[in-house]
Design a protein around this motif. Structure first.
Motif, short mmCIF file in Angstrom:
data_model
loop_
_atom_site.label_atom_id
_atom_site.label_comp_id
_atom_site.label_asym_id
_atom_site.label_seq_id
_atom_site.Cartn_x
_atom_site.Cartn_y
_atom_site.Cartn_z
N LYS A 1 0.83 -1.21 0.00
CA LYS A 1 0.00 0.00 0.00
C LYS A 1 0.87 1.26 0.00
O LYS A 1 0.61 2.22 -0.73
N ALA A 2 1.90 1.25 0.84
CA ALA A 2 2.80 2.41 0.93
C ALA A 2 3.55 2.62 -0.38
O ALA A 2 3.71 3.76 -0.83
N ALA A 3 4.00 1.53 -0.99
CA ALA A 3 4.74 1.63 -2.25
C ALA A 3 3.85 2.19 -3.36
O ALA A 3 4.27 3.07 -4.12
N LEU A 4 2.61 1.69 -3.44
CA LEU A 4 1.69 2.18 -4.46
C LEU A 4 1.38 3.66 -4.24
O LEU A 4 1.35 4.45 -5.18
N LYS A 5 1.17 4.04 -3.00
CA LYS A 5 0.89 5.44 -2.68
C LYS A 5 2.06 6.33 -3.09
O LYS A 5 1.87 7.41 -3.65
N GLU A 6 3.28 5.86 -2.84
CA GLU A 6 4.48 6.61 -3.22
C GLU A 6 4.57 6.79 -4.73
O GLU A 6 5.10 7.78 -5.23
N MET A 7 4.01 5.83 -5.49
CA MET A 7 4.00 5.91 -6.95
C MET A 7 2.83 6.75 -7.48
O MET A 7 2.67 6.90 -8.67
N GLY A 8 2.01 7.25 -6.57
CA GLY A 8 0.89 8.08 -6.98
C GLY A 8 -0.43 7.33 -7.12
O GLY A 8 -1.41 7.88 -7.62
N GLY A 9 -0.48 6.07 -6.67
CA GLY A 9 -1.68 5.27 -6.77
C GLY A 9 -2.30 5.00 -5.42
O GLY A 9 -1.80 5.46 -4.39
N GLU A 10 -3.38 4.21 -5.45
CA GLU A 10 -4.06 3.89 -4.19
C GLU A 10 -4.95 2.66 -4.37
O GLU A 10 -5.62 2.51 -5.39
N PHE A 11 -4.96 1.82 -3.35
CA PHE A 11 -5.87 0.68 -3.34
C PHE A 11 -7.28 1.18 -3.04
O PHE A 11 -7.47 2.03 -2.17
N GLN A 12 -8.26 0.63 -3.75
CA GLN A 12 -9.67 0.94 -3.51
C GLN A 12 -10.34 -0.15 -2.69
O GLN A 12 -11.23 0.13 -1.90
N ALA A 13 -9.94 -1.41 -2.93
CA ALA A 13 -10.52 -2.55 -2.22
C ALA A 13 -9.55 -3.71 -2.29
O ALA A 13 -8.84 -3.87 -3.28
N ILE A 14 -9.53 -4.52 -1.24
CA ILE A 14 -8.68 -5.71 -1.18
C ILE A 14 -9.49 -6.83 -0.56
O ILE A 14 -10.15 -6.63 0.46
N GLY B 1 -11.02 -19.91 -4.07
CA GLY B 1 -11.23 -20.25 -5.47
C GLY B 1 -9.93 -20.15 -6.22
O GLY B 1 -8.86 -20.45 -5.70
N GLU B 2 -10.00 -19.68 -7.45
CA GLU B 2 -8.83 -19.66 -8.33
C GLU B 2 -7.73 -18.71 -7.84
O GLU B 2 -6.56 -18.93 -8.07
N TYR B 3 -8.12 -17.62 -7.17
CA TYR B 3 -7.15 -16.63 -6.70
C TYR B 3 -7.22 -16.50 -5.19
O TYR B 3 -8.28 -16.65 -4.59
N ASP B 4 -6.07 -16.22 -4.59
CA ASP B 4 -5.99 -16.04 -3.14
C ASP B 4 -6.35 -14.62 -2.70
O ASP B 4 -6.90 -14.42 -1.63
N LEU B 5 -6.01 -13.67 -3.55
CA LEU B 5 -6.26 -12.26 -3.25
C LEU B 5 -6.74 -11.55 -4.51
O LEU B 5 -6.24 -11.84 -5.60
N ILE B 6 -7.66 -10.62 -4.34
CA ILE B 6 -8.10 -9.76 -5.44
C ILE B 6 -8.11 -8.34 -4.89
O ILE B 6 -8.59 -8.10 -3.78
N ALA B 7 -7.58 -7.43 -5.68
CA ALA B 7 -7.57 -6.03 -5.26
C ALA B 7 -7.99 -5.14 -6.42
O ALA B 7 -7.76 -5.48 -7.59
N VAL B 8 -8.59 -4.04 -6.09
CA VAL B 8 -8.89 -2.99 -7.05
C VAL B 8 -8.04 -1.80 -6.65
O VAL B 8 -8.03 -1.42 -5.48
N TYR B 9 -7.27 -1.29 -7.61
CA TYR B 9 -6.44 -0.13 -7.29
C TYR B 9 -6.42 0.84 -8.44
O TYR B 9 -6.78 0.51 -9.57
N GLU B 10 -6.03 2.06 -8.14
CA GLU B 10 -5.88 3.10 -9.15
C GLU B 10 -4.42 3.50 -9.23
O GLU B 10 -3.71 3.51 -8.22
N ALA B 11 -4.00 3.81 -10.45
CA ALA B 11 -2.64 4.29 -10.69
C ALA B 11 -2.72 5.38 -11.75
O ALA B 11 -3.65 5.39 -12.56
N PRO B 12 -1.74 6.27 -11.78
CA PRO B 12 -1.77 7.36 -12.76
C PRO B 12 -1.76 6.89 -14.22
O PRO B 12 -2.36 7.53 -15.06
N ASP B 13 -1.08 5.77 -14.49
CA ASP B 13 -1.02 5.29 -15.87
C ASP B 13 -0.52 3.84 -15.90
O ASP B 13 -0.18 3.27 -14.86
N ASP B 14 -0.49 3.27 -17.10
CA ASP B 14 -0.08 1.87 -17.26
C ASP B 14 1.37 1.63 -16.83
O ASP B 14 1.68 0.56 -16.31
#
Length: 97
Positions: free
Chosen positions: A29-42, A47-60
């Protein structure tokens, strides 16, 4: 900001140290925030995946750099989906003519 869906599975290393997972999440979370992004939900999922998250970032490029950073820690393998919100979805479909 662009929205991304993160699909993750713990690696063998990640499972061996699963009790440290909340601390690793805080680091991510801290690393993404430092890059200008943010988690919206975790979510931890069953099932098939252990973790799913929705996050925002400035670009690809930021999203790619973040995924490489996570993969480099060796605790999760990830897949990333670029998400289009409803407004963009409607614009894309509407532009088909």
């Amino acid at each position: 900001m662009t929205t991304y869906i993160l699909l993750a599975n713990w690696t063998d290393q990640g499972l061996r140290n699963v009790r440290e997972s909340p601390k690793r999440l805080d680091t991510a979370k801290a690393a993404l925030k430092e890059m200008g992004g943010e988690f919206q939900a975790i979510y931890m999922t069953m099932g098939e995946y252990d973790l799913i998250a929705v996050y925002e970032a400035p670009d690809d490029a930021v999203a790619a750099r973040f995924m490489l950073l996570l993969g480099g820690f060796g605790n999760v393998r990830t897949k990333t989906l670029k998400a289009f919100p409803e407004r963009a979805y409607r614009e894309i479909i509407g532009s088909l003519g």
